[in-house]
Scaffold this motif. Structure first.
Motif, mmCIF file in Angstrom:
data_model
loop_
_atom_site.group_PDB
_atom_site.id
_atom_site.type_symbol
_atom_site.label_atom_id
_atom_site.label_comp_id
_atom_site.label_asym_id
_atom_site.label_seq_id
_atom_site.Cartn_x
_atom_site.Cartn_y
_atom_site.Cartn_z
ATOM 1 N N ASN A 114 -70.580 -63.677 -13.980
ATOM 2 C CA ASN A 114 -69.172 -63.571 -13.594
ATOM 3 C C ASN A 114 -69.038 -63.223 -12.102
ATOM 4 O O ASN A 114 -68.205 -62.409 -11.701
ATOM 5 N N LEU A 115 -69.872 -63.837 -11.293
ATOM 6 C CA LEU A 115 -69.920 -63.486 -9.873
ATOM 7 C C LEU A 115 -68.679 -63.930 -9.110
ATOM 8 O O LEU A 115 -68.335 -63.315 -8.099
ATOM 9 N N ASP A 116 -67.996 -64.963 -9.582
ATOM 10 C CA ASP A 116 -66.799 -65.407 -8.884
ATOM 11 C C ASP A 116 -65.703 -64.349 -8.949
ATOM 12 O O ASP A 116 -65.039 -64.061 -7.952
ATOM 13 N N MET A 117 -65.528 -63.718 -10.103
ATOM 14 C CA MET A 117 -64.497 -62.689 -10.223
ATOM 15 C C MET A 117 -64.926 -61.394 -9.532
ATOM 16 O O MET A 117 -64.084 -60.662 -9.016
ATOM 17 N N LEU A 119 -79.007 -76.539 -8.183
ATOM 18 C CA LEU A 119 -77.551 -76.359 -8.166
ATOM 19 C C LEU A 119 -77.040 -75.967 -9.547
ATOM 20 O O LEU A 119 -76.155 -75.107 -9.664
ATOM 21 N N PHE A 120 -77.587 -76.566 -10.586
ATOM 22 C CA PHE A 120 -77.197 -76.188 -11.944
ATOM 23 C C PHE A 120 -77.557 -74.734 -12.223
ATOM 24 O O PHE A 120 -76.755 -73.982 -12.788
ATOM 25 N N ALA A 121 -78.756 -74.311 -11.832
ATOM 26 C CA ALA A 121 -79.181 -72.929 -12.049
ATOM 27 C C ALA A 121 -78.282 -71.958 -11.284
ATOM 28 O O ALA A 121 -77.923 -70.892 -11.808
ATOM 29 N N ALA A 122 -77.896 -72.332 -10.082
ATOM 30 C CA ALA A 122 -77.022 -71.456 -9.293
ATOM 31 C C ALA A 122 -75.644 -71.339 -9.934
ATOM 32 O O ALA A 122 -75.098 -70.235 -10.049
ATOM 33 N N THR A 123 -75.068 -72.465 -10.366
ATOM 34 C CA THR A 123 -73.752 -72.394 -10.997
ATOM 35 C C THR A 123 -73.816 -71.674 -12.340
ATOM 36 O O THR A 123 -72.870 -70.970 -12.712
ATOM 37 N N PHE A 124 -74.920 -71.822 -13.069
ATOM 38 C CA PHE A 124 -75.069 -71.092 -14.326
ATOM 39 C C PHE A 124 -75.150 -69.587 -14.072
ATOM 40 O O PHE A 124 -74.566 -68.795 -14.814
#
Length: 55
Positions: free
Chosen positions: A29-32, A18-23
């Protein structure tokens, strides 16, 4: 004791993934990029909403 350590190891692996995915989301900048890709759909929906034009 063996089962507890195995469970603890699985929890540690899940947290690391989960940490690797959020990093990765933060770094690239995948959210934007996702928001920019979905913006036309959001705008199309927003433009169809009836508005009260009386002030």
């Amino acid at each position: 004791m063996q089962g507890f350590l195995h469970t603890l190891f699985i929890i540690a692996v899940v947290i690391a993934c989960l940490f690797a995915a959020t990093f990765a989301v933060y770094f690239f900048n995948l959210d934007m990029k996702l928001t920019a890709a979905l913006a036309p759909l959001f705008e199309k929906h927003y433009d169809r909403i009836d508005r009260d034009k009386h002030l």
